[in-house]
Design a protein around this motif. Structure first.
Motif, PDB file in Angstrom:
ATOM      1  N   UNK E 113     -10.978 -15.665   7.825  1.00 38.62           N
ATOM      2  CA  UNK E 113     -10.547 -14.424   8.460  1.00 38.62           C
ATOM      3  C   UNK E 113      -9.029 -14.385   8.576  1.00 38.62           C
ATOM      4  N   UNK E 114      -8.467 -15.524   8.947  1.00 39.08           N
ATOM      5  CA  UNK E 114      -7.017 -15.557   9.130  1.00 39.08           C
ATOM      6  C   UNK E 114      -6.282 -15.384   7.803  1.00 39.08           C
ATOM      7  N   UNK E 115      -6.924 -15.802   6.722  1.00 40.24           N
ATOM      8  CA  UNK E 115      -6.272 -15.690   5.417  1.00 40.24           C
ATOM      9  C   UNK E 115      -6.438 -14.303   4.805  1.00 40.24           C
ATOM     10  N   UNK E 129      -4.489  -0.970   7.427  1.00 45.11           N
ATOM     11  CA  UNK E 129      -5.894  -1.369   7.354  1.00 45.11           C
ATOM     12  C   UNK E 129      -6.096  -2.829   7.725  1.00 45.11           C
ATOM     13  N   UNK E 130      -4.999  -3.582   7.845  1.00 39.98           N
ATOM     14  CA  UNK E 130      -5.142  -5.006   8.112  1.00 39.98           C
ATOM     15  C   UNK E 130      -5.906  -5.319   9.391  1.00 39.98           C
ATOM     16  N   UNK E 131      -5.606  -4.639  10.502  1.00 34.91           N
ATOM     17  CA  UNK E 131      -6.371  -4.956  11.713  1.00 34.91           C
ATOM     18  C   UNK E 131      -7.864  -4.770  11.512  1.00 34.91           C
ATOM     19  N   UNK E 132      -8.238  -3.733  10.771  1.00 37.85           N
ATOM     20  CA  UNK E 132      -9.666  -3.501  10.541  1.00 37.85           C
ATOM     21  C   UNK E 132     -10.271  -4.654   9.758  1.00 37.85           C
ATOM     22  N   UNK E 133      -9.546  -5.130   8.752  1.00 46.42           N
ATOM     23  CA  UNK E 133     -10.076  -6.227   7.947  1.00 46.42           C
ATOM     24  C   UNK E 133     -10.288  -7.462   8.800  1.00 46.42           C
ATOM     25  N   UNK E 134      -9.250  -7.817   9.556  1.00 49.93           N
ATOM     26  CA  UNK E 134      -9.369  -9.007  10.389  1.00 49.93           C
ATOM     27  C   UNK E 134     -10.475  -8.838  11.423  1.00 49.93           C
ATOM     28  N   UNK E 135     -10.515  -7.670  12.051  1.00 50.90           N
ATOM     29  CA  UNK E 135     -11.505  -7.467  13.117  1.00 50.90           C
ATOM     30  C   UNK E 135     -12.920  -7.520  12.564  1.00 50.90           C
ATOM     31  N   UNK E 136     -13.171  -6.828  11.450  1.00 49.93           N
ATOM     32  CA  UNK E 136     -14.549  -6.848  10.939  1.00 49.93           C
ATOM     33  C   UNK E 136     -14.942  -8.256  10.501  1.00 49.93           C
ATOM     34  N   UNK E 181     -17.631  -3.546   5.283  1.00 49.49           N
ATOM     35  CA  UNK E 181     -16.811  -2.808   4.327  1.00 49.49           C
ATOM     36  C   UNK E 181     -16.677  -1.353   4.749  1.00 49.49           C
ATOM     37  N   UNK E 182     -17.692  -0.855   5.400  1.00 51.33           N
ATOM     38  CA  UNK E 182     -17.598   0.517   5.921  1.00 51.33           C
ATOM     39  C   UNK E 182     -16.414   0.643   6.868  1.00 51.33           C
ATOM     40  N   UNK E 183     -16.267  -0.331   7.749  1.00 48.05           N
ATOM     41  CA  UNK E 183     -15.146  -0.310   8.687  1.00 48.05           C
ATOM     42  C   UNK E 183     -13.823  -0.324   7.956  1.00 48.05           C
ATOM     43  N   UNK E 184     -13.720  -1.178   6.940  1.00 47.99           N
ATOM     44  CA  UNK E 184     -12.459  -1.276   6.206  1.00 47.99           C
ATOM     45  C   UNK E 184     -12.169   0.044   5.484  1.00 47.99           C
ATOM     46  N   UNK E 185     -13.188   0.598   4.849  1.00 50.19           N
ATOM     47  CA  UNK E 185     -12.987   1.864   4.143  1.00 50.19           C
ATOM     48  C   UNK E 185     -12.500   2.949   5.091  1.00 50.19           C
ATOM     49  N   UNK E 186     -13.133   2.974   6.271  1.00 49.97           N
ATOM     50  CA  UNK E 186     -12.713   3.976   7.258  1.00 49.97           C
ATOM     51  C   UNK E 186     -11.239   3.784   7.601  1.00 49.97           C
ATOM     52  N   UNK E 187     -10.856   2.512   7.783  1.00 53.09           N
ATOM     53  CA  UNK E 187      -9.461   2.252   8.149  1.00 53.09           C
ATOM     54  C   UNK E 187      -8.523   2.629   7.014  1.00 53.09           C
TER      55      UNK E 187
END
Ligand code: HEM
Ligand SMILES: Nc1ncnc2c1ncn2[C@@H]1O[C@H](COP(=O)(O)OP(=O)(O)OP(=O)(O)O)[C@@H](O)[C@H]1O
Ligand SMILES: Nc1ncnc2c1ncn2[C@@H]1O[C@H](COP(=O)(O)OP(=O)(O)OP(=O)(O)O)[C@@H](O)[C@H]1O
Ligand SMILES: [Mg+2]
Ligand SMILES: [Mg+2]
Lengths: 247, 67, 211, 225, 225, 211
Positions: E113-115, E129-136, E181-187
């Motif tokens: 996740x950190x990477x 979109x980075x926060x969404x990626x890390x959070x999901x 991935x839905x979350x990331x796409x939304x972001x």
């Protein structure tokens, strides 16, 4: 006559003594060149008329990129020699070179992408040169991980030698295919600049810094190899007397 | 020196953070390369000392059993 | 090679992890002999066996087979060698029959009757077609040992072959070894059992004396 | 007994084992399908994107399926001592290694190649591209097996095989991947793809020549280490 | 001696082992990077395609890295008899299972996740979109570890773990993948993505509640079978 | 529970693969007793041990611990049980010290001195910090057996504990078992060795008679 020299050189003891004599010179020279090259580049050269001050990264980027590639070739050739003529010292050298090469490869990638942000506006593009550098990093990491995974150093270095030789066959293939990959698809949006006809006041510090990096690499390589020799040969009488004399 | 002031040296016309980050990382890579072999040498020395101790313990145990 | 085969080892030294396991070991093993390598745990018995079989290359010294260094003719040496280590090489998803078929198949073709005969000898009749993971520890070992009854190789190197075998089985196995040796074979083995053989060619080599 | 007969014994045994626990045969296939289906799920169902991705995703999935099955190529033989037996047998080790690689390919690479048209159609690739997909996989998967076996040989003695193996071999897989997908892309855009095929052939010949030696050397290191 | 102390012993031991062979710690990360790199190589360097694929590729790679490291979660303990010892210890089995899952997540899911931002940048995803990626990934990877552990428990006693494990668990991973991935796409398309996060939270709570029981049951089956 | 602990088994039947291994087995094991389960390979010794330890649930019959069915209080039973199977549960990447620390750490906290003392008893002093993959087969077994010197559990179930142990080691181990039993413990074990103990509480249970 040539062969006797070869054999003498491949004896750990001879090498240890010999490298002990060279070590201080190499070290002083390396640190001197790096210090000169980097401070010169950082403080005393004028900025590039196109890229401004960001180009100062070149004094780190180019030496480390070039080292990363040279070290791999050297490593693979050493591995081949060691494997064919069964030279223990060469096996040791392979496993010592891998982490050094990996660190410079990583440095080239990091400085490159830091440089990319102000000049290209992006940290990364899937350009052939960048991608093949990334793959080179993976090859290095594979070697490092393999070496770490084995318990016995002898086995580890033999395994690394095999992997490095396989890599040697593969490096040109990888290089060729990655170049090809990028030109076949639509061209990358940004091409890395060809070597600009550089002003002398930039070129000289760059050359100094490159020389410094190569010497530094040689220096730390010798340090590592000497540590490795000591740990592998700790049973032999010459290491015993050496350590005994020290402590 | 090319730069007129420390401030200019640090900012480098907006490119300061990039350049300084690169040099910082570069320096740390050099330092890492310099120090790992030294630590490795120290670790080897430790191991040799440990081995000596082990040999000694084994010896003591054998002597005790011999008696 | 009209001469009788024999194994001779000279000046064998092996160190592991900075400790000398054995040094300048010399011995000869001729036809008709059984050599039991013994010594306490960690003496280096397994190491010695692996070195002689050619599985470990971490040693100094000379190993000769019929007066010829083994390096010079590995295939020839290997074709007269039967080695069985701590792990007996029994595939747990295959049945005893298949296991034998395959293990000896590398050396020669076998008929079904031969295989069944060998399994009979190690008391595994009735288990020919049970997959080996359903067998007990001792039965698995027996599958591996059945090879001894099919082997045409002269030199047997066996590392603790009696592990997990019951008392009756051990006695029978000892007899098998004696039979092999007296009919022109060579046996080199380790075990922590007290060997109960009355055979003129039986010798012992004790490792780790100095300890 | 001839050498080739010994090799046949090994080949037959491995195929036999694979058919015995039938899972070995189907699992790589299902894994291949599954990974390929993860992408549309992860990326979204847009047909244009899928068309662009299609060839690449099929190849990457094939590569991962191959890799995953690779880990067990020598491992179980190593753990139960069979590998020592094979090494001490009268056949040269490289022949035995080849037998094992061939059986691995027959069990994973080949079925996977035969299944690939189904996936291609699911990704909406044109029917004219199907021959290219099958042909590139047919020439490419044996090469993957050969390269992977070197890594498998090196890592078989280690306690943490799986993921280290991928680290060693994936970079070496890259040329195969690039040329393979290059061929498919050429076919999709209706250009000639015989050049790609030729390159794959060249690589395959190289692989068949050198890999067996590297595999047997690596096995020797693992066993004697 | 309290129960939690025993759990701490297991957790500490697993982390200790992971740090001992440092490879365990870094290899999943490198695998993650490598698999993600394969896609541009397979699909082509076009930034637009890569932007569309980015989130999906990161998630699929994370999922595969997680899966590959999963195989060894119980295997080595099973093979050397430690698992029997754990099962016969005074702590309830599900607690021990949880300790192992947590250590697995700390060693693979968390570093991965950190990477992930690095990869996101390499795929050209916008910084927003980075926060969404890390959070999901932060909420999703523990769930992957929990689900995977059930499969790992079921397959640990079998001779061919690796690939069967993927068959069992990949289908169960799909909901996690879709929501992530839905979350990331939304972001990426600058919509709200808290809804996706909430759903992930719900799934995670469900997982933490039920998975330990399922894991311990599956381990029991494997050992007594 | 003021009463002395004891294990009683009644009507225990186990069949594997359509074959009855043992049927209506009844026995009691009380404080001070050592029970050696013996029988030929494949008799069902390991199966019996696993059933009693609760690792295998494929049986009919009743197992009581202190007159109470073990199912009723598994945690209680397990906290007084030390089981050692064919696979001894030694992690090969950890050192003997770490292995012991962890294996007993599930039960209680240990000081370093205790661990070193136990390793001394199994002759592994000097090997505390060598990773176990560098130890020989017998030394690995000894790491597992060192647990016996740290265990506070009453009931020991040991499946072939003497595997790979040298002769001197076997003798010492037998003494350890006697010591445990005579100081209020219960031991149930299998081995193919001839047990050489002179102890009043030593009994044998022979399986596979009918074969
Ligand atoms: C992550 C990104 C980058 C990577 C991996 C990378 C890699 C490389 C490599 C492998 C070389 C060849 C060194 C040699 O032949 O000795 C090189 C040289 C060079 N790079 Fe980069 N580079 C990156 C980014 C950049 C950026 C952003 C710039 C500036 C705009 C740049 C400018 C140069 C220059 C001027 C050279 C020397 C010219 C030459 O030898 O061809 N690089 N780089
Ligand atoms: N998983 C299994 N499935 C079916 N049958 C099995 C299984 N495991 C063991 N058996 C059978 O149960 C019988 C007893 O096995 P067990 O391991 O208890 O024997 P044992 O007395 O311990 O023998 P040994 O002395 O060889 O260790 C064997 O004949 C074996 O065929
Ligand atoms: N891979 C290794 N690396 C370093 N040392 C090792 C390795 N394997 C074994 N040793 C050391 O070599 C010594 C001899 O081991 P070996 O297995 O030959 O003993 P052995 O005589 O067969 O003992 P056992 O009776 O227990 O089987 C041991 O003390 C061990 O510590
Ligand atoms: Mg041994
Ligand atoms: Mg048993």
């Amino acid at each position: 006559m040539k062969w006797t020299f070869f054999h003498r050189m491949s004896s750990p003891k001879w090498f240890y003594d010999f490298s002990g004599k060279c070590l201080p010179w190499v070290g002083v020279l390396a640190l001197g060149c790096i210090a000169t090259g980097l401070t010169w580049g950082l403080l005393f050269t004028p900025p590039d008329y196109l890229q401004g001050n960001s180009y100062r990264i070149i004094f780190l980027h180019v030496p480390s990129a070039s080292l990363a590639m040279t070290v791999y070739v050297g490593l693979a050739i050493t591995a081949g020699i060691g494997y064919i003529w069964k030279i223990k010292l060469a096996d040791m050298a392979v496993s010592c070179l891998a982490p050094i090469g990996a660190s410079f490869c990583a440095l080239a990638l990091i400085t490159g992408s830091i440089w990319g942000k102000p000049t290209w506006g992006t940290w990364w593009v899937w350009d052939a040169r960048l991608t093949s550098m990334l793959i080179l990093l993976f090859l290095y990491l594979g070697l490092v991980a393999l070496r770490e995974a084995f318990d016995s150093k002898e086995t580890a270095s033999r395994a690394c030698a095999i992997l490095a030789m396989v890599g040697l066959v593969n490096i040109p293939i990888i290089k060729f295919s990655v170049d090809w990959w990028n030109t076949l698809h639509q061209g990358a949006t940004i091409k890395m600049t060809e070597r600009p006809s550089m002003a002398l006041e930039m070129l000289v510090p760059l050359l100094v810094s490159i020389a410094g990096f190569y010497l530094f690499c040689l220096f730390v390589f010798l340090l590592r190899l000497r540590a490795e020799i000591i740990s592998r040969e700790q049973r032999t009488s010459w290491v015993r007397s050496l350590l005994g004399a020290k402590s | 020196m090319y730069f007129d002031s420390i401030y200019e040296l640090l900012t480098m016309g907006g490119h300061g953070p990039y350049v300084w980050a690169a040099y910082g990382i570069g320096l740390s890579v050099l330092v890492w390369n310099l120090f790992t072999p030294i630590f490795q040498g120290r670790k080897t020395a430790d191991a040799i000392r440990r081995n000596a101790r082990r040999e000694q313990l084994r010896h003591e145990q054998l002597q005790r059993e011999g008696r | 090679m009209s001469q009788l085969p024999f194994l001779s080892v000279s000046g064998l030294t092996c160190e592991r992890d900075e400790r000398i396991l054995f040094e300048s070991l010399d011995f000869t093993l001729s036809v008709g002999e059984i050599l039991q390598v013994s010594g306490p745990n960690g003496a280096g018995k397994t190491t010695l066996m692996r070195v002689i079989a050619g599985l470990s290359l971490d040693f100094r010294g000379q190993i000769n087979w019929c007066n010829q260094p083994v390096e010079d003719d590995r295939p020839g040496f290997q074709s007269s060698l039967l080695y069985m280590g701590h792990q007996p090489g029994v595939k747990s998803t295959m049945t005893p029959e298949e296991n034998l078929q395959w293990a000896m198949g590398l050396h020669r073709s076998l008929t079904r009757e031969e295989i069944w005969g060998a399994l009979e000898k190690v008391k595994l009749r009735g288990y020919e077609d049970v997959p080996c993971y359903q067998l007990s520890a001792g039965q698995n070992r027996r599958v591996a040992l059945a090879r001894l009854f099919l082997a045409k190789q002269k030199l047997w190197i066996l590392d603790e072959p009696f592990t997990a075998i019951d008392k009756l089985g051990v006695a029978e196995l000892e007899q098998t070894l004696v039979d092999h040796a007296s009919s022109g074979g060579l046996v080199m083995m380790t075990t922590h059992h007290e060997m109960n053989v009355d055979y003129s060619g039986f010798r012992q080599l004790v490792l780790g004396e100095k300890q | 007994m001839s050498v080739s007969q010994g090799v046949m014994v090994v080949l037959r045994r491995d195929l036999h084992l694979a058919f015995r626990n039938r899972g070995d045969l189907i699992n790589p296939l299902i894994f291949f399908m599954l990974v390929a289906t993860l992408f549309p799920l992860g990326v979204g169902p847009d047909p244009d994107t899928l068309l662009v991705m299609g060839g690449g995703v099929i190849w990457v999935s094939a590569l991962l399926a191959n890799l995953l099955a690779m880990d067990s190529l020598f491992r179980s033989d190593f753990e139960d001592g069979s590998l020592e037996q094979l090494m001490l047998g009268p056949q040269p080790l490289w022949m035995i290694a080849m037998a094992k690689v061939i059986s691995h390919w027959l069990v994973t690479g080949l079925p996977l190649t035969l299944l690939s048209p189904v996936l291609a159609i699911m990704f909406g690739l044109p029917v004219t591209a199907l021959p290219a997909i099958v042909a590139t996989l047919l020439l490419g998967t044996p090469l993957l097996s050969l390269i992977g076996a070197i890594g498998a040989g090196l890592t078989v003695g280690l306690r943490k095989g799986g993921i280290l193996l991928s680290l060693l071999t994936l970079p070496l897989y890259i040329p195969v991947l690039i040329i393979g997908t290059g061929g498919i892309d050429a076919a999709v855009s209706e250009m000639v793809w015989s050049g790609h095929l030729m390159w794959q052939g060249v690589l395959l010949v190289l692989g068949v020549t050198f890999a067996p030696l590297a595999i047997s050397a690596s096995l020797r290191v693992s066993i004697s280490g």
